[in-house]
Design a protein around this motif. Sequence first.
Motif, PDB file in Angstrom:
ATOM      1  N   PRO A  30       0.835  -1.204   0.000  1.00 46.06           N
ATOM      2  CA  PRO A  30       0.000   0.000   0.000  1.00 46.06           C
ATOM      3  C   PRO A  30       0.869   1.252   0.000  1.00 46.06           C
ATOM      4  O   PRO A  30       2.068   1.204   0.263  1.00 46.06           O
ATOM      5  CB  PRO A  30      -0.787  -0.122   1.312  1.00 46.06           C
ATOM      6  N   GLY A  31       0.259   2.378  -0.278  1.00 43.40           N
ATOM      7  CA  GLY A  31       0.998   3.640  -0.248  1.00 43.40           C
ATOM      8  C   GLY A  31       0.610   4.528  -1.405  1.00 43.40           C
ATOM      9  O   GLY A  31      -0.482   4.414  -1.964  1.00 43.40           O
ATOM     10  N   GLN A  32       1.533   5.407  -1.793  1.00 39.97           N
ATOM     11  CA  GLN A  32       1.239   6.348  -2.868  1.00 39.97           C
ATOM     12  C   GLN A  32       1.029   5.644  -4.199  1.00 39.97           C
ATOM     13  O   GLN A  32       0.253   6.111  -5.038  1.00 39.97           O
ATOM     14  CB  GLN A  32       2.374   7.366  -3.000  1.00 39.97           C
ATOM     15  N   ARG A  33       1.748   4.528  -4.400  1.00 33.33           N
ATOM     16  CA  ARG A  33       1.552   3.750  -5.624  1.00 33.33           C
ATOM     17  C   ARG A  33       1.241   2.305  -5.225  1.00 33.33           C
ATOM     18  O   ARG A  33       2.116   1.441  -5.241  1.00 33.33           O
ATOM     19  CB  ARG A  33       2.790   3.798  -6.522  1.00 33.33           C
ATOM     20  N   PRO A  34      -0.020   2.023  -4.850  1.00 31.29           N
ATOM     21  CA  PRO A  34      -0.360   0.679  -4.367  1.00 31.29           C
ATOM     22  C   PRO A  34      -0.013  -0.376  -5.415  1.00 31.29           C
ATOM     23  O   PRO A  34      -0.370  -0.250  -6.591  1.00 31.29           O
ATOM     24  CB  PRO A  34      -1.865   0.761  -4.133  1.00 31.29           C
ATOM     25  N   ALA A  35       0.695  -1.404  -4.967  1.00 31.77           N
ATOM     26  CA  ALA A  35       1.163  -2.432  -5.896  1.00 31.77           C
ATOM     27  C   ALA A  35       0.919  -3.809  -5.306  1.00 31.77           C
ATOM     28  O   ALA A  35       0.901  -3.994  -4.092  1.00 31.77           O
ATOM     29  CB  ALA A  35       2.651  -2.236  -6.195  1.00 31.77           C
ATOM     30  N   LEU A  36       0.767  -4.766  -6.192  1.00 33.92           N
ATOM     31  CA  LEU A  36       0.553  -6.161  -5.813  1.00 33.92           C
ATOM     32  C   LEU A  36       1.527  -7.020  -6.598  1.00 33.92           C
ATOM     33  O   LEU A  36       1.622  -6.889  -7.828  1.00 33.92           O
ATOM     34  CB  LEU A  36      -0.890  -6.575  -6.123  1.00 33.92           C
ATOM     35  N   VAL A  37       2.258  -7.882  -5.898  1.00 34.31           N
ATOM     36  CA  VAL A  37       3.174  -8.808  -6.555  1.00 34.31           C
ATOM     37  C   VAL A  37       2.495 -10.165  -6.646  1.00 34.31           C
ATOM     38  O   VAL A  37       2.220 -10.808  -5.626  1.00 34.31           O
ATOM     39  CB  VAL A  37       4.507  -8.915  -5.793  1.00 34.31           C
ATOM     40  N   ASP A  38       2.176 -10.565  -7.876  1.00 32.80           N
ATOM     41  CA  ASP A  38       1.508 -11.817  -8.228  1.00 32.80           C
ATOM     42  C   ASP A  38       0.044 -11.814  -7.802  1.00 32.80           C
ATOM     43  O   ASP A  38      -0.336 -11.200  -6.796  1.00 32.80           O
ATOM     44  CB  ASP A  38       2.263 -13.032  -7.700  1.00 32.80           C
ATOM     45  N   THR A  39      -0.779 -12.491  -8.622  1.00 29.76           N
ATOM     46  CA  THR A  39      -2.235 -12.366  -8.452  1.00 29.76           C
ATOM     47  C   THR A  39      -2.960 -13.690  -8.342  1.00 29.76           C
ATOM     48  O   THR A  39      -4.185 -13.728  -8.449  1.00 29.76           O
ATOM     49  CB  THR A  39      -2.826 -11.553  -9.620  1.00 29.76           C
ATOM     50  N   GLY A  40      -2.239 -14.793  -8.108  1.00 27.42           N
ATOM     51  CA  GLY A  40      -2.910 -16.058  -7.843  1.00 27.42           C
ATOM     52  C   GLY A  40      -3.513 -16.697  -9.083  1.00 27.42           C
ATOM     53  O   GLY A  40      -3.247 -16.312 -10.222  1.00 27.42           O
ATOM     54  N   PHE A  41      -4.354 -17.692  -8.844  1.00 21.91           N
ATOM     55  CA  PHE A  41      -4.975 -18.491  -9.903  1.00 21.91           C
ATOM     56  C   PHE A  41      -6.265 -17.831 -10.362  1.00 21.91           C
ATOM     57  O   PHE A  41      -6.982 -17.212  -9.564  1.00 21.91           O
ATOM     58  CB  PHE A  41      -5.237 -19.906  -9.383  1.00 21.91           C
ATOM     59  N   ASP A  60      -2.475   0.208  -8.326  1.00 25.54           N
ATOM     60  CA  ASP A  60      -1.896   0.943  -9.437  1.00 25.54           C
ATOM     61  C   ASP A  60      -1.097   0.034 -10.361  1.00 25.54           C
ATOM     62  O   ASP A  60      -1.120   0.197 -11.579  1.00 25.54           O
ATOM     63  CB  ASP A  60      -1.001   2.066  -8.901  1.00 25.54           C
ATOM     64  N   LEU A  61      -0.368  -0.907  -9.770  1.00 22.74           N
ATOM     65  CA  LEU A  61       0.518  -1.754 -10.568  1.00 22.74           C
ATOM     66  C   LEU A  61       0.567  -3.162 -10.002  1.00 22.74           C
ATOM     67  O   LEU A  61       0.702  -3.356  -8.795  1.00 22.74           O
ATOM     68  CB  LEU A  61       1.938  -1.171 -10.593  1.00 22.74           C
ATOM     69  N   GLY A  82      -8.243  -1.095 -13.522  1.00 21.34           N
ATOM     70  CA  GLY A  82      -7.372   0.065 -13.607  1.00 21.34           C
ATOM     71  C   GLY A  82      -5.907  -0.160 -13.327  1.00 21.34           C
ATOM     72  O   GLY A  82      -5.105   0.776 -13.442  1.00 21.34           O
ATOM     73  N   ALA A  83      -5.511  -1.364 -12.956  1.00 20.37           N
ATOM     74  CA  ALA A  83      -4.102  -1.635 -12.650  1.00 20.37           C
ATOM     75  C   ALA A  83      -3.294  -1.823 -13.928  1.00 20.37           C
ATOM     76  O   ALA A  83      -3.775  -2.408 -14.907  1.00 20.37           O
ATOM     77  CB  ALA A  83      -3.979  -2.880 -11.778  1.00 20.37           C
ATOM     78  N   GLY A 130       4.303   0.891  -3.760  1.00 25.06           N
ATOM     79  CA  GLY A 130       3.874   1.444  -2.485  1.00 25.06           C
ATOM     80  C   GLY A 130       4.635   2.712  -2.218  1.00 25.06           C
ATOM     81  O   GLY A 130       4.587   3.660  -3.006  1.00 25.06           O
ATOM     82  N   ASP A 131       5.395   2.735  -1.130  1.00 26.99           N
ATOM     83  CA  ASP A 131       6.202   3.917  -0.777  1.00 26.99           C
ATOM     84  C   ASP A 131       7.688   3.593  -0.735  1.00 26.99           C
ATOM     85  O   ASP A 131       8.468   4.312  -0.111  1.00 26.99           O
ATOM     86  CB  ASP A 131       5.760   4.461   0.592  1.00 26.99           C
ATOM     87  N   ALA A 132       8.095   2.507  -1.388  1.00 25.01           N
ATOM     88  CA  ALA A 132       9.508   2.103  -1.357  1.00 25.01           C
ATOM     89  C   ALA A 132       9.990   1.771  -2.762  1.00 25.01           C
ATOM     90  O   ALA A 132       9.202   1.418  -3.650  1.00 25.01           O
ATOM     91  CB  ALA A 132       9.693   0.898  -0.432  1.00 25.01           C
ATOM     92  N   ASP A 133      11.296   1.871  -2.961  1.00 24.95           N
ATOM     93  CA  ASP A 133      11.913   1.510  -4.233  1.00 24.95           C
ATOM     94  C   ASP A 133      12.407   0.074  -4.179  1.00 24.95           C
ATOM     95  O   ASP A 133      13.035  -0.355  -3.191  1.00 24.95           O
ATOM     96  CB  ASP A 133      13.093   2.438  -4.534  1.00 24.95           C
ATOM     97  N   TRP A 134      12.136  -0.666  -5.252  1.00 24.83           N
ATOM     98  CA  TRP A 134      12.543  -2.063  -5.377  1.00 24.83           C
ATOM     99  C   TRP A 134      13.340  -2.219  -6.672  1.00 24.83           C
ATOM    100  O   TRP A 134      12.994  -1.618  -7.692  1.00 24.83           O
ATOM    101  CB  TRP A 134      11.326  -2.979  -5.426  1.00 24.83           C
ATOM    102  N   GLU A 135      14.365  -3.048  -6.615  1.00 25.62           N
ATOM    103  CA  GLU A 135      15.189  -3.306  -7.796  1.00 25.62           C
ATOM    104  C   GLU A 135      14.793  -4.634  -8.424  1.00 25.62           C
ATOM    105  O   GLU A 135      14.615  -5.641  -7.729  1.00 25.62           O
ATOM    106  CB  GLU A 135      16.670  -3.342  -7.415  1.00 25.62           C
TER     107      GLU A 135
END
Length: 328
Positions: A30-41, A60-61, A82-83, A130-135
């Motif tokens: 969650p955060g300014q750019r809500p993101a989800l990693v993987d979405t299941g079956f 968002d992403l 909308g993602a 979210g609110d963090a940077d990931w590489e």
Amino acid sequence: MTPQPPTPALPSWLTWWQRPFPDANALLLPGQRPALVDTGFVGHADETAAWARAHAGNIDLVVNTHWHSDHVGGNALLQAQGAGIAAGTPEAEAISRRDPGCCAAEYLDQPVAPYTVDVPLDDGQVLRLGDADWEVVRTPGHTPGHLALWQPEERLLVVGDALSDYDVGWVNLALDGPDAAATALASLNRMADLGPCRILPSHGPIPADSAAAFAAALLRAQRLVDDPAGAVWYGARRIFAFALMIRDGIPADEVESYLHDRAWLADAARLLDVTAEVLAAELVTTMLGSGAIVLRDGRIHAAAHHTPVAPEALFLPRPRAWPTAEPH
């Protein structure tokens, strides 16, 4: 018995959902750019989307570690809401072409709803989730486009299917070539060299000891390199068990004919220098003997804990029939 160290606490700014098969675990940021990693079956897409919205609002992403059906099943629904969808460049390009091999859906006989990749990801790319940077860390092996996500401040690593607390990802020597196992091993070494404090796998619990989990995974992966036939068998067992999970089992008198029609089984049989009929019979016999599958009420079922799937979820068009779509 040596006491196990406690699992390190996760940062308060993320939400982790450990899910049983046929779904991959989900990481919500969650955060300014809500993101989800993987979405299941796909059979549980409504549940995935509702959970994400309840904990983070509009997503968002979506970032996919790779394109197998248990990781991308909610993509289509979340994209319609909308993602954007982000995925490793090799897989993003194939999906943009609507390549028949997309998601290995037809090959593995696993349903995936049509979606489009909006953000191709390359090694070293930095994403704000979210609110963090990931590489982005390219980690091919389980699939050619498999990726990990590294958060350096927390030393937190999302590893996808590369490893879990009890396993490593299967490799497809038929589709990806004889070096696929060595590629997966190299990816594990690269991730281990990052020295993560915590690793988030796509299946099973968060390992209590990241270094120990990597040490065990490297040994398992080396065995797949050293024993190509064993690697083929390992993949066949995993694919077959997943087929049983999403179908609520297969009638015992139909299971071998189902296997005879599968492209992955034909490839495995070729690599093992046996007929598909021989391999199908041996696969059923050995998995029944080990307890990995069970005979119950006239049907062969996967023994591992899994969540039921509604039958209608299986009837989706194959990628070759997906409509051409503009990026979202």
